[in-house]
Scaffold this active site. Structure first.
Site: not given
Length: 316
Positions: A58, A176
């Site tokens: 991320s 993610d």
């Protein structure tokens, strides 16, 4: 971990002498809190810490990509500093309404990253080996990206479920990486790291004891009812427990955990970018003695499941 030939580069295995020690830097996910990675990288660069490879999830994937691409820290800080303005933050938001519901598209964020990284930058162009964790929501399996266009991999790794639209790459529909592997030490090990330093910017509740005042509190949302904040922190608790489990299996040699206020959340902390970056810088500076001890020639080559990683926290 699941891999794909289109997005992963693999090397043949040969019987060769043991390689020289390689330091892997692992940058965890955390939205705005991940801006602390910039401060950590600034100290590493200034002190000449010899990073050999980077694994990120991320926001850690984005900051790691910038560092691996050789983008000057000053430039990164300047661009991120612009996000302190709500007006500039809103420029990164493109709202999409479809049969799947309301979500944030990725085009404006893509353009922001393209200004920093370039649209045509590939993993082969980077000055350091880099890998990013993501998750394929079709199969529920982790996918590690380390081939093809860097900007596509970053866009996939930062796609928070329910907020940003997933990214379609080949046969994958990616979100993610923090869903399964928020601090991907295992990825760094698979890349050949013999020593690892991990930076975790999310709350770690393992220091707390039931019935006692918490050492680590949950995050405090600046909006919504208290029940929404509690639900948000239930997700944080589950994510922290999963991270603790992964780190017990793949232990880094050193964990750096910047001290960040509970009011700095994943999405609402960008207006405090300077403060977050400074916290990362302080944490890295306080960790320098442990880092130097780790890098001594007589130091051990990496941790195992039986070893306990050192944890560096700011003393101020």
């Amino acid at each position: 971990m699941t891999t794909a030939s289109n997005y992963l580069s693999s090397q043949p295995v040969h019987d060769e002498p043991a390689p020289a020690p390689r330091l892997g830097l692992v940058l965890g996910g955390g939205g705005a809190r991940g801006l602390a990675h910039i401060g950590v990288m600034q100290v590493f660069q200034r002190e000449g810490v010899p990073v050999d490879l980077i694994a990120g999830t991320s926001m850690g994937a984005l900051v790691g990509a910038l560092y691996a691409a050789g983008v000057p820290i000053a430039t990164v800080k300047e661009e991120v500093g612009r996000l302190s303005s709500l007006k500039e933050q809103l420029k990164l938001v493109d709202v999409n309404l479809s049969a799947a519901g309301l979500s944030l598209g990725g085009r404006r964020i893509y353009n922001f990253m393209a200004d920093l990284l370039g649209e045509d930058l590939t993993f082969a162009d980077l000055r350091l080996p880099l890998a990013m964790a993501s998750v394929d929501i079709r199969t529920g399996r982790e996918v590690v990206l380390q081939g093809g266009l860097v900007i596509d991999a970053v866009r996939a790794s930062i796609s928070v479920p329910g907020i940003f639209e997933p990214v379609n790459l080949g046969d994958y529909r990616l979100v993610d990486g923090g869903v399964l592997d928020n601090v991907p030490v295992d990825v760094a090990r698979s890349m050949g790291a013999t020593q690892t330093i991990a930076v975790d910017v999310l709350p770690s509740f393992s220091r707390n004891r039931p019935g006692m005042a918490p050492v680590e509190t949950g995050l405090q949302l600046p909006f919504g009812p208290s029940s929404f904040t509690e639900l948000y922190n239930v997700v944080m608790i589950m994510l922290a427990a999963l991270t603790d489990s992964r780190l017990s299996e793949y232990r880094p040699d050193l964990i750096i955990r910047p001290e960040l206020p509970a009011g700095i959340t994943l999405m609402s902390g960008f207006s405090r970018a300077e403060e977050i970056i400074a916290a990362g810088e302080t944490a890295a500076e306080d960790a320098l003695p442990a880092i130097r001890a780790l890098l001594r020639p007589a130091g051990r080559p990496g941790g195992t499941a039986e070893d306990s990683p050192a944890v560096a926290r700011p003393t101020g």
